[in-house]
Design a protein around this motif. Structure first.
Motif, PDB file in Angstrom:
ATOM      1  N   ARG A  66      -9.998  50.965   9.460  1.00 54.87           N
ATOM      2  CA  ARG A  66     -11.249  50.939  10.236  1.00 54.87           C
ATOM      3  C   ARG A  66     -11.449  52.250  10.986  1.00 54.87           C
ATOM      4  O   ARG A  66     -12.546  52.798  11.038  1.00 54.87           O
ATOM      5  CB  ARG A  66     -11.235  49.766  11.214  1.00 54.87           C
ATOM      6  CG  ARG A  66     -11.327  48.397  10.549  1.00 54.87           C
ATOM      7  CD  ARG A  66     -11.164  47.271  11.555  1.00 54.87           C
ATOM      8  NE  ARG A  66     -12.300  47.229  12.479  1.00 54.87           N
ATOM      9  CZ  ARG A  66     -12.187  47.258  13.791  1.00 54.87           C
ATOM     10  NH1 ARG A  66     -10.979  47.384  14.365  1.00 54.87           N
ATOM     11  NH2 ARG A  66     -13.245  47.191  14.551  1.00 54.87           N
ATOM     12  N   THR A  78     -10.574  59.230  22.782  1.00 62.45           N
ATOM     13  CA  THR A  78     -10.446  57.779  22.711  1.00 62.45           C
ATOM     14  C   THR A  78      -8.989  57.389  22.528  1.00 62.45           C
ATOM     15  O   THR A  78      -8.120  58.238  22.331  1.00 62.45           O
ATOM     16  CB  THR A  78     -11.305  57.208  21.557  1.00 62.45           C
ATOM     17  OG1 THR A  78     -11.275  55.782  21.603  1.00 62.45           O
ATOM     18  CG2 THR A  78     -10.800  57.684  20.206  1.00 62.45           C
ATOM     19  N   ALA A  94     -14.392  55.338  10.240  1.00 63.59           N
ATOM     20  CA  ALA A  94     -15.362  55.739  11.262  1.00 63.59           C
ATOM     21  C   ALA A  94     -15.395  57.246  11.467  1.00 63.59           C
ATOM     22  O   ALA A  94     -16.400  57.798  11.914  1.00 63.59           O
ATOM     23  CB  ALA A  94     -15.028  55.043  12.588  1.00 63.59           C
ATOM     24  N   VAL A 117     -12.899  52.081  17.696  1.00 65.46           N
ATOM     25  CA  VAL A 117     -13.734  52.225  16.501  1.00 65.46           C
ATOM     26  C   VAL A 117     -15.216  52.186  16.886  1.00 65.46           C
ATOM     27  O   VAL A 117     -16.021  52.943  16.340  1.00 65.46           O
ATOM     28  CB  VAL A 117     -13.398  51.140  15.471  1.00 65.46           C
ATOM     29  CG1 VAL A 117     -14.377  51.184  14.303  1.00 65.46           C
ATOM     30  CG2 VAL A 117     -11.966  51.336  14.955  1.00 65.46           C
ATOM     31  N   ARG A 118     -15.559  51.319  17.839  1.00 66.09           N
ATOM     32  CA  ARG A 118     -16.946  51.284  18.300  1.00 66.09           C
ATOM     33  C   ARG A 118     -17.350  52.632  18.907  1.00 66.09           C
ATOM     34  O   ARG A 118     -18.454  53.136  18.641  1.00 66.09           O
ATOM     35  CB  ARG A 118     -17.133  50.180  19.339  1.00 66.09           C
ATOM     36  CG  ARG A 118     -18.552  50.113  19.921  1.00 66.09           C
ATOM     37  CD  ARG A 118     -18.644  49.096  21.037  1.00 66.09           C
ATOM     38  NE  ARG A 118     -17.734  49.382  22.121  1.00 66.09           N
ATOM     39  CZ  ARG A 118     -17.957  50.309  23.058  1.00 66.09           C
ATOM     40  NH1 ARG A 118     -19.061  51.055  23.014  1.00 66.09           N
ATOM     41  NH2 ARG A 118     -17.080  50.494  24.027  1.00 66.09           N
ATOM     42  N   VAL A 119     -16.458  53.226  19.696  1.00 66.43           N
ATOM     43  CA  VAL A 119     -16.735  54.542  20.293  1.00 66.43           C
ATOM     44  C   VAL A 119     -16.976  55.574  19.201  1.00 66.43           C
ATOM     45  O   VAL A 119     -17.905  56.381  19.278  1.00 66.43           O
ATOM     46  CB  VAL A 119     -15.561  54.968  21.208  1.00 66.43           C
ATOM     47  CG1 VAL A 119     -15.713  56.427  21.625  1.00 66.43           C
ATOM     48  CG2 VAL A 119     -15.490  54.070  22.433  1.00 66.43           C
ATOM     49  N   ARG A 150      -9.169  48.390  21.399  1.00 67.86           N
ATOM     50  CA  ARG A 150     -10.134  47.508  20.745  1.00 67.86           C
ATOM     51  C   ARG A 150     -11.513  48.150  20.638  1.00 67.86           C
ATOM     52  O   ARG A 150     -12.284  47.858  19.718  1.00 67.86           O
ATOM     53  CB  ARG A 150     -10.270  46.185  21.514  1.00 67.86           C
ATOM     54  CG  ARG A 150      -8.974  45.430  21.718  1.00 67.86           C
ATOM     55  CD  ARG A 150      -8.264  45.081  20.442  1.00 67.86           C
ATOM     56  NE  ARG A 150      -8.954  44.067  19.667  1.00 67.86           N
ATOM     57  CZ  ARG A 150      -8.540  43.638  18.488  1.00 67.86           C
ATOM     58  NH1 ARG A 150      -7.430  44.141  17.952  1.00 67.86           N
ATOM     59  NH2 ARG A 150      -9.209  42.720  17.836  1.00 67.86           N
ATOM     60  N   ASN A 151     -11.820  49.034  21.581  1.00 67.37           N
ATOM     61  CA  ASN A 151     -13.140  49.679  21.599  1.00 67.37           C
ATOM     62  C   ASN A 151     -13.179  51.006  20.858  1.00 67.37           C
ATOM     63  O   ASN A 151     -14.244  51.615  20.729  1.00 67.37           O
ATOM     64  CB  ASN A 151     -13.592  49.915  23.048  1.00 67.37           C
ATOM     65  CG  ASN A 151     -13.930  48.625  23.761  1.00 67.37           C
ATOM     66  OD1 ASN A 151     -14.368  47.655  23.137  1.00 67.37           O
ATOM     67  ND2 ASN A 151     -13.716  48.595  25.069  1.00 67.37           N
ATOM     68  N   ARG A 205     -17.974  55.073  16.089  1.00 65.94           N
ATOM     69  CA  ARG A 205     -19.229  54.806  15.386  1.00 65.94           C
ATOM     70  C   ARG A 205     -20.437  55.276  16.182  1.00 65.94           C
ATOM     71  O   ARG A 205     -21.453  55.688  15.617  1.00 65.94           O
ATOM     72  CB  ARG A 205     -19.345  53.312  15.078  1.00 65.94           C
ATOM     73  CG  ARG A 205     -18.384  52.859  13.972  1.00 65.94           C
ATOM     74  CD  ARG A 205     -18.360  51.352  13.842  1.00 65.94           C
ATOM     75  NE  ARG A 205     -17.491  50.932  12.745  1.00 65.94           N
ATOM     76  CZ  ARG A 205     -17.048  49.697  12.582  1.00 65.94           C
ATOM     77  NH1 ARG A 205     -17.402  48.736  13.447  1.00 65.94           N
ATOM     78  NH2 ARG A 205     -16.262  49.401  11.562  1.00 65.94           N
ATOM     79  N   GLU A 206     -20.326  55.219  17.503  1.00 64.88           N
ATOM     80  CA  GLU A 206     -21.429  55.660  18.358  1.00 64.88           C
ATOM     81  C   GLU A 206     -21.496  57.180  18.481  1.00 64.88           C
ATOM     82  O   GLU A 206     -22.589  57.751  18.567  1.00 64.88           O
ATOM     83  CB  GLU A 206     -21.277  55.050  19.751  1.00 64.88           C
ATOM     84  CG  GLU A 206     -21.499  53.544  19.804  1.00 64.88           C
ATOM     85  CD  GLU A 206     -21.221  52.977  21.195  1.00 64.88           C
ATOM     86  OE1 GLU A 206     -20.794  53.766  22.083  1.00 64.88           O
ATOM     87  OE2 GLU A 206     -21.420  51.771  21.392  1.00 64.88           O
TER      88      GLU A 206
END
Length: 421
Positions: free
Chosen positions: A112, A100, A116, A34-36, A31-32, A38-39
Motif C-alpha cells: 500500500r 510521515t 502511493a 498512506v492517506r498522507v 495508520r494515516n 495519497r493527499e
C-alpha cells in the motif's frame, strides 16, 4: 516466520497504544501514512525516499538529504520515521516535501505504501533493514542504499539462525559502511557491493558548528570578551555523571561550570542544585547578562543550545557512560574541546577513536575524573594539545557525504544527468 512476527508486533503496538501516548501517536501515524501520501504526493514529481528509525539516524542522513536538495532541487524528498521521537521533532523539517511515519513491515503495508509513492531511489540510514519493503523495491528495480551502516559480529545476519533473514541485505544496491570490519563481515555472507566511506555524523557536526548560535547570556557567564576564565561543560548528563563532576568542582573554584542535563525536569534540576555547594547557581531561563556574569554555575534548563554552548568550553564531559551509553561526543570535539566520558562507550566508534588518538578520556570513578581534570587544570599545553587532537579527529573523518553522493550520481547517470540537462 518474519511476517508472523511483524503481524504480532503490529497487534502488540495496537494494544499498547491504549496505555502509552507515545505508542498511540506512532500507531495513528502509521495508520494515516498512506492517506498522507495519497493527499500529498505529486504524481508528476520524482521522489527520493529517506528512512530513519529515529532522530539520531535522521541526523546521520541529514547531510545527504540537504546536499541532494541543494545540488538536485528538481527531486522531491520523502522522509519517513518509525519512532515518534524522530517524527514529532522533525515533522516540519524544511528540506523534505513530505514527512510521515513508515507503517510496520507487513506485506500489505509495504504494498500500500509503495503504491502511493514511487520513489526513484531510496536511502535507509544505519540499522534499517525492512524485509518486505526491501523485496518490493528490488522487484521494482528501485536502487536502495544503506548509509552510515555498521555491522558487528554478534548481529543476527552472521549467525546460523539468521541466514534466512540475511537475504534482506541482498536487496540493497550498495552499502556505504562506516568501517572495514563491516565490509569484512558482509563479505562472509556473499555481499560485496560495499564501500567504506565513514560516518556522515562527522559531516553533520561540522554543519552544526557552522550554523552555531551566539549566546549572549553564556558569553557573559564565561567572560568571553576577556577570556579570563576556564569553563567545564557537561552535556547530556545523568545523575551518576553529576555526582562525580559536581563533587570535583565543589572543591575547585578556578573554573566555571555549565551543566546541560539530558533530562530537563524540575525534579532533576533541583537534584543538581542540591549537589552544588558554595557556588552561585543560575538557571539559563532565569538569567540575564548581568546575573550570568556573576554566577559560578550555569544550568541549561532548556533544549536546543548544547551544540553551540560547547564553543565556550575548555573541557567537555559527555553523559550517559554510566548508564545507557554515552551521548554525542562529536558535537564537543568539533570545537577543539577534549571530551571525558564514562565506561559504557565500547559500542561507539567515535569514542574509541578519540580515546585512541588522545582527544578523549574514559573515567570509571571519581578518582579517574580527579586525575584527568587536575592535569587539564595544571598543564595548559596538555589541555591545548588534547583539544586540537579532538578537533583534528573530526575534520579528518569528515567527507562521507561527498563520497556517497559522488558514488550514487556516477552509478545513476540516467537519473541524475538527464535531470540536469
Amino acid at each position: 516466520m518474519y511476517n508472523i512476527i511483524m503481524h504480532l508486533y503490529e497487534l502488540g503496538v495496537f494494544v499498547y497504544s491504549f496505555f502509552s501516548d507515545k505508542v498511540r501517536k506512532m500507531w495513528k501515524g502509521e495508520r494515516n501514512a498512506v492517506r498522507v501520501l495519497r493527499e500529498k504526493v505529486d504524481p508528476n514529481a520524482k521522489y527520493i525516499w529517506f528512512h530513519a528509525a529515529s532522530l539520531g539516524e535522521f541526523e546521520q542522513g541529514r547531510p545527504l538529504i540537504e546536499q541532494i536538495r541543494h545540488d538536485y532541487p528538481e527531486f522531491k524528498i520523502l522522509l519517513t520515521f518509525f519512532s515518534p521521537s524522530g517524527y514529532e521533532v522533525r515533522k516540519n523539517y524544511e528540506h523534505a516535501d513530505i514527512v510521515t511515519y513508515l507503517p510496520i513491515d507487513t506485506v500489505v503495508n509495504a504494498r500500500r505504501f509503495l503504491r502511493a509513492v514511487h520513489p526513484v531511489m531510496a536511502f535507509f540510514i544505519k540499522y534499517e533493514f525492512w524485509y518486505n519493503y526491501m523485496h518490493i523495491l528490488r522487484h521494482r528495480n528501485v536502487p536502495v542504499y544503506s548509509v552510515s551502516s555498521i555491522f558487528r559480529d554478534g548481529q543476527v545476519f552472521f549467525q546460523w539462525y539468521g541466514r534466512e533473514y540475511a537475504h534482506v541485505l541482498k536487496c540493497f544496491t550498495r552499502f556505504y559502511v562506516q568501517n572495514e570490519e563491516s565490509r569484512r563481515l558482509l563479505s562472509t555472507i556473499g555481499i560485496n557491493d560495499v564501500e567504506v566511506v565513514g560516518d556522515t555524523r562527522f559531516d553533520r557536526v561540522i554543519q552544526i558548528k557552522q550554523a552555531s548560535k551566539q549566546l549572549p547570556i553564556v558569553e557573559s557567564f564565561v567572560g568571553v570578551k576577556d577570556f579570563d576564565v576556564n569553563v567545564f561543560i557537561s552535556g547530556s548528563s545523568w545523575p551518576p555523571d553529576e555526582e562525580i563532576f559536581i563533587k570535583y568542582f565543589n572543591e575547585h573554584t578556578d573554573w566555571k561550570l555549565i551543566i546541560a542535563p539530558h533530562v530537563v525536569s524540575e525534579g532533576h534540576l533541583q537534584q543538581i542544585i542540591s549537589l552544588i555547594k558554595g557556588k552561585k547557581v543560575l538557571r539559563y531561563t532565569q538569567a540575564d547578562e548581568k546575573s550570568a556574569a556573576e554566577a559560578d554555575v550555569l544550568i541549561i534548563d532548556c533544549y536546543g543550545l548544547l551544540s553551540s554552548i560547547y564553543h565556550y568550553g575548555q573541557v567537555a564531559y559527555i553523559g550517559g557512560g554510566f548508564g545507557v551509553g554515552i551521548h554525542n561526543v562529536l558535537e564537543a570535539a568539533v570545537w577543539n574541546v577534549p571530551v571525558i566520558f564514562g565506561p559504557n562507550n565500547k559500542r561507539f566508534d567515535e569514542a574509541q577513536g578519540l580515546l585512541a588518538n588522545g582527544g578523549g578520556y574514559e573515567i570509571s570513578s571519581y578518582s579517574d575524573f580527579n586525575s584527568i581534570m587536575d592535569k587539564f587544570r595544571t598543564d595548559s599545553d596538555f589541555l591545548h594539545t588534547s583539544g586540537e587532537t579532538a578537533g583534528k579527529y573530526v575534520r579528518e573523518l569528515s567527507g562521507a557525504t561527498t563520497k556517497i553522493l559522488s558514488s550514487i550520481t556516477s552509478r545513476n547517470k540516467s537519473t541524475f544527468v538527464k535531470q540536469n540537462k
